[in-house]
Design a protein around this motif. Structure first.
Motif, short mmCIF file in Angstrom:
data_model
loop_
_atom_site.label_atom_id
_atom_site.label_comp_id
_atom_site.label_asym_id
_atom_site.label_seq_id
_atom_site.Cartn_x
_atom_site.Cartn_y
_atom_site.Cartn_z
N CYS A 1 0.83 -1.20 0.00
CA CYS A 1 0.00 0.00 0.00
C CYS A 1 0.87 1.25 0.00
CB CYS A 1 -0.89 -0.02 1.24
SG CYS A 1 -2.00 1.39 1.39
N THR B 1 -4.53 -7.60 -0.15
CA THR B 1 -5.75 -6.83 -0.42
C THR B 1 -5.45 -5.56 -1.23
OG1 THR B 1 -5.66 -5.47 1.60
CG2 THR B 1 -6.75 -7.63 1.76
N THR B 2 -4.20 -5.34 -1.60
CA THR B 2 -3.82 -4.12 -2.31
C THR B 2 -4.23 -4.19 -3.77
OG1 THR B 2 -1.99 -3.72 -0.79
CG2 THR B 2 -1.90 -2.59 -2.91
N CYS C 1 -4.34 -0.69 0.07
CA CYS C 1 -4.91 -1.87 0.71
C CYS C 1 -6.42 -1.64 0.86
CB CYS C 1 -4.26 -2.12 2.07
SG CYS C 1 -4.68 -0.91 3.33
N SER C 2 -7.16 -2.67 1.20
CA SER C 2 -8.61 -2.53 1.28
C SER C 2 -9.04 -1.49 2.31
CB SER C 2 -9.26 -3.88 1.58
OG SER C 2 -8.80 -4.40 2.81
N HIS D 1 -8.23 1.97 0.87
CA HIS D 1 -9.14 2.17 -0.26
C HIS D 1 -10.51 2.61 0.25
CE1 HIS D 1 -10.57 0.36 -4.39
NE2 HIS D 1 -10.75 1.67 -4.30
N ASP D 2 -11.00 1.94 1.29
CA ASP D 2 -12.29 2.33 1.89
C ASP D 2 -12.24 3.76 2.41
OD1 ASP D 2 -13.43 -0.13 1.30
OD2 ASP D 2 -13.16 -0.93 3.34
#
Length: 85
Positions: free
Chosen positions: A4, A18-19, A44-45, A48-49
């Motif tokens: 990330c 999760t990236t 990463c998730s 991103h969120d």
């Protein structure tokens, strides 16, 4: 997998699995449209969120998120340009 480039303190999971290439939509395109990959950062998730507004955090007003995005964009572009060489 990539790591990330956002690395938001207290948010980032540092989970390379999760990236993804998270597209930056600010001032680029309208709703439902995706900008080109040059307007993308490795996130990463969790990060991103945060940048997409799916989670809100009192320590991350829009201005701080934008600062993270600019740094992540520079780092992502540098990484991608080195991979192309």
């Amino acid at each position: 997998n990539q790591f990330c480039t956002v690395r938001a303190p207290g948010i980032c999971s540092f989970d390379e699995t999760t990236t993804v290439l998270a597209h930056i939509r600010r001032r680029c395109v309208g709703i439902g449209a995706k900008p080109c990959d040059l307007a993308g950062i490795h996130a990463c998730s969790a990060c991103h969120d945060l940048i997409d507004g799916r989670i809100k955090h009192p320590e991350y007003p829009l201005e701080r998120i934008d600062t993270l995005i600019v740094g992540a964009l520079c780092e992502t572009l540098d990484r991608v340009s080195k991979e192309l060489k």
